[in-house]
Motif scaffolding. Structure first.
Motif, PDB file in Angstrom:
ATOM      1  N   PHE A 183       0.841  -1.202   0.000  1.00 44.27           N
ATOM      2  CA  PHE A 183       0.000   0.000   0.000  1.00 44.27           C
ATOM      3  C   PHE A 183       0.872   1.247   0.000  1.00 44.27           C
ATOM      4  O   PHE A 183       0.619   2.208  -0.749  1.00 44.27           O
ATOM      5  N   ILE A 184       1.897   1.256   0.837  1.00 43.48           N
ATOM      6  CA  ILE A 184       2.815   2.397   0.916  1.00 43.48           C
ATOM      7  C   ILE A 184       3.497   2.627  -0.433  1.00 43.48           C
ATOM      8  O   ILE A 184       3.650   3.766  -0.888  1.00 43.48           O
ATOM      9  N   ASP A 185       3.886   1.535  -1.089  1.00 41.00           N
ATOM     10  CA  ASP A 185       4.545   1.638  -2.393  1.00 41.00           C
ATOM     11  C   ASP A 185       3.599   2.212  -3.441  1.00 41.00           C
ATOM     12  O   ASP A 185       3.988   3.099  -4.226  1.00 41.00           O
ATOM     13  N   ILE A 186       2.350   1.743  -3.465  1.00 39.76           N
ATOM     14  CA  ILE A 186       1.364   2.250  -4.424  1.00 39.76           C
ATOM     15  C   ILE A 186       1.089   3.730  -4.167  1.00 39.76           C
ATOM     16  O   ILE A 186       1.028   4.538  -5.104  1.00 39.76           O
ATOM     17  N   ALA A 187       0.930   4.094  -2.889  1.00 38.06           N
ATOM     18  CA  ALA A 187       0.667   5.495  -2.544  1.00 38.06           C
ATOM     19  C   ALA A 187       1.811   6.390  -3.000  1.00 38.06           C
ATOM     20  O   ALA A 187       1.593   7.490  -3.514  1.00 38.06           O
ATOM     21  N   GLY A 188       3.047   5.906  -2.836  1.00 40.18           N
ATOM     22  CA  GLY A 188       4.212   6.685  -3.256  1.00 40.18           C
ATOM     23  C   GLY A 188       4.257   6.883  -4.761  1.00 40.18           C
ATOM     24  O   GLY A 188       4.572   7.981  -5.244  1.00 40.18           O
ATOM     25  N   LYS A 189       3.923   5.844  -5.511  1.00 35.29           N
ATOM     26  CA  LYS A 189       3.931   5.947  -6.978  1.00 35.29           C
ATOM     27  C   LYS A 189       2.811   6.852  -7.474  1.00 35.29           C
ATOM     28  O   LYS A 189       3.000   7.642  -8.399  1.00 35.29           O
ATOM     29  N   GLN A 314      -6.143  11.656  -2.305  1.00 34.43           N
ATOM     30  CA  GLN A 314      -6.382  12.012  -0.907  1.00 34.43           C
ATOM     31  C   GLN A 314      -6.443  10.768  -0.019  1.00 34.43           C
ATOM     32  O   GLN A 314      -5.828  10.731   1.059  1.00 34.43           O
ATOM     33  N   PHE A 315      -7.162   9.748  -0.457  1.00 31.19           N
ATOM     34  CA  PHE A 315      -7.328   8.558   0.382  1.00 31.19           C
ATOM     35  C   PHE A 315      -6.075   7.687   0.404  1.00 31.19           C
ATOM     36  O   PHE A 315      -5.811   7.014   1.407  1.00 31.19           O
ATOM     37  N   LEU A 316      -5.309   7.700  -0.667  1.00 34.22           N
ATOM     38  CA  LEU A 316      -4.026   6.995  -0.633  1.00 34.22           C
ATOM     39  C   LEU A 316      -3.065   7.693   0.331  1.00 34.22           C
ATOM     40  O   LEU A 316      -2.327   7.029   1.072  1.00 34.22           O
ATOM     41  N   THR A 317      -3.077   9.009   0.337  1.00 37.28           N
ATOM     42  CA  THR A 317      -2.198   9.768   1.237  1.00 37.28           C
ATOM     43  C   THR A 317      -2.575   9.541   2.694  1.00 37.28           C
ATOM     44  O   THR A 317      -1.722   9.279   3.539  1.00 37.28           O
TER      45      THR A 317
END
Length: 436
Positions: A183-189, A314-317
């Motif tokens: 999840f952290i990796d996807i949010a960063g990309k 917003q929700f990924l962040t």
């Protein structure tokens, strides 16, 4: 074995009647002003999705894309399918909103309702045009129609008893760590795409489809979908109401993101394929113009970018913060003692490589020098530590934290942190290929 792929004896005209019958019945229902209050219905959208796709496939097989008489009717079926898919996903979000446990969701709800209204209104505008086009093509119009009772909502005031407890589900820390890290990796990309604030229309037309397009969004949609599947398989099988709140809150974030990306993917597909640069043939341009009058491209793109992708970001962040918290509660922690970069110490290159390793895994790692602690995910922190190391003439340092990152830092240290004694880069071991 006999070949069963014989040509069907039923004529094209008769098959058109068969494949349009239920589809046109739904269009008649939607066109009726007395039924339009009930167009907000997942059962209806599901039926429209299946009948329009079946019709579209049938028409494509018989060459409707290359026929002046049938091309517009074929494009209308595609429009119904994508609008219905968008409606279905958006209605699902609105139905499940309270279960997602999102923070600051009021604006999201308002914007979601506006998006849903646009999609529904577009369906209502397109339905009578489909009926008229069917008449022009001499397709029989069904005499019967549906009633409101045929489309009950999925929500009632009752809930089934909660009698299967998922608390004892084998919540392996390894699986939780893997999912939180992904999840952290996807949010960063996704963060790199930069949807922190709404775009005006002029800006939107500069990024769609060159920067933002269906292919790019589908890639993220698949990543998030895989994440949700892994969570439901290996972490929590039950619903939203009970159990570990942090884990279920995290699932709420990637679930709503998944459905948003579904909507965005459908709207981008429809814009790129049916409203944007339809082709050099005059018939394609005419059909594109007619569709644009029914489904406003500007509103479509505004909802795509300023609702779908804006709130995805917003929700990924926000979910990223929770994922980091969950990750650090579940990682296996350890300690290693390694030498410092020979000759030049922790200057730019070694500091950057260490920080990238820690960022890659997402868990906490500290560089420890006596009582002082430095964040090993920060290049600046490592360089500050480097100054203290040089000043106190220290030759070995301790890293504490996520064992996954520590393992790779040990590997990095064996090649003098990726450089020779003169500060020039050297090849990295294959285990560290993600640093390239």
């Amino acid at each position: 074995m006999k070949n069963n792929n014989k040509l069907c004896s039923i004529s094209f005209v008769e098959k058109v009647r068969i494949f349009t019958h239920d589809y046109l019945k739904y269009c008649i229902f939607i066109s009726d002003e007395y039924s339009q209050a009930h167009v907000s219905n997942k059962k209806l959208y599901s039926s429209l999705i299946s009948t329009s796709q079946l019709l579209e496939d049938f028409l494509d097989f018989h060459g409707a894309k290359n026929n002046k008489d049938w091309y517009f009717f074929r494009e209308l079926s595609a429009a119904v399918r994508h609008l219905s898919l968008g409606c279905y996903s958006q209605k699902h979000i609105l139905n499940r909103l309270l279960f997602y446990e999102l923070t600051d969701w009021e604006k999201f709800k308002t914007e979601g309702e506006a998006t849903f209204d646009f999609l529904v209104r577009s369906l209502i505008k397109i339905a009578p045009v489909i009926i008229e086009e069917a008449k022009r093509l001499n397709i029989p119009i069904p005499q019967e129609t549906f009633s409101d009772a045929d489309f009950p909502g999925v929500i009632t005031g009752e809930m089934l008893d909660y009698d299967i407890d998922d608390k004892d589900k084998d919540q392996q820390k390894k699986s939780i760590v893997k999912i939180a890290s992904e999840f952290i990796d996807i949010a960063g990309k996704f963060e790199q795409l930069g949807f922190y604030e709404p775009y005006d229309l002029k800006e939107i037309f500069t990024i769609v489809p060159d920067k933002i397009n269906e292919v790019e969004v589908r890639r993220f949609e698949m990543l998030v979908h895989n994440l949700q599947s892994s969570f439901d398989t290996y972490v929590i099988h039950g619903g939203y109401r009970f159990g570990n709140r942090k884990l279920k809150e995290l699932r709420g974030y990637f679930s709503v993101v998944f459905h948003l990306l579904q909507i965005v993917g459908r709207m981008l597909h429809f814009y790129e394929r049916h409203l944007h640069e339809a082709g050099y043939k005059n018939i394609y341009k005419k059909v594109q113009d007619r569709l644009s009058l029914l489904i406003d491209p500007k509103t479509l793109l505004d909802r795509t970018i300023n609702y779908g992708l804006y709130f995805t970001c917003q929700f990924l962040t926000t979910g990223n913060k929770l994922a980091i918290e969950i990750l650090n509660e579940n990682i296996e922690r350890g300690t290693i003692k390694v030498g410092i970069p020979v000759k030049l110490g922790f200057h730019s290159r070694p500091s950057l490589l260490v920080a990238k390793i820690v960022q890659h895994y997402g868990g906490e790692v500290e560089l420890c020098i006596k009582e002082d602690r430095f964040d090993a995910s920060s290049v600046l922190d490592i360089q500050w530590a480097g100054g203290k190391i040089q000043k106190e003439n220290i030759s070995k340092v301790i890293f504490k934290g996520d064992v996954r990152a520590l393992k790779d830092i040990e590997i990095l240290a064996t090649v003098n942190y990726g450089e020779d004694t003169m500060g020039k880069g050297v090849p990295l071991p294959k285990e560290l290929k993600y640093l390239k």
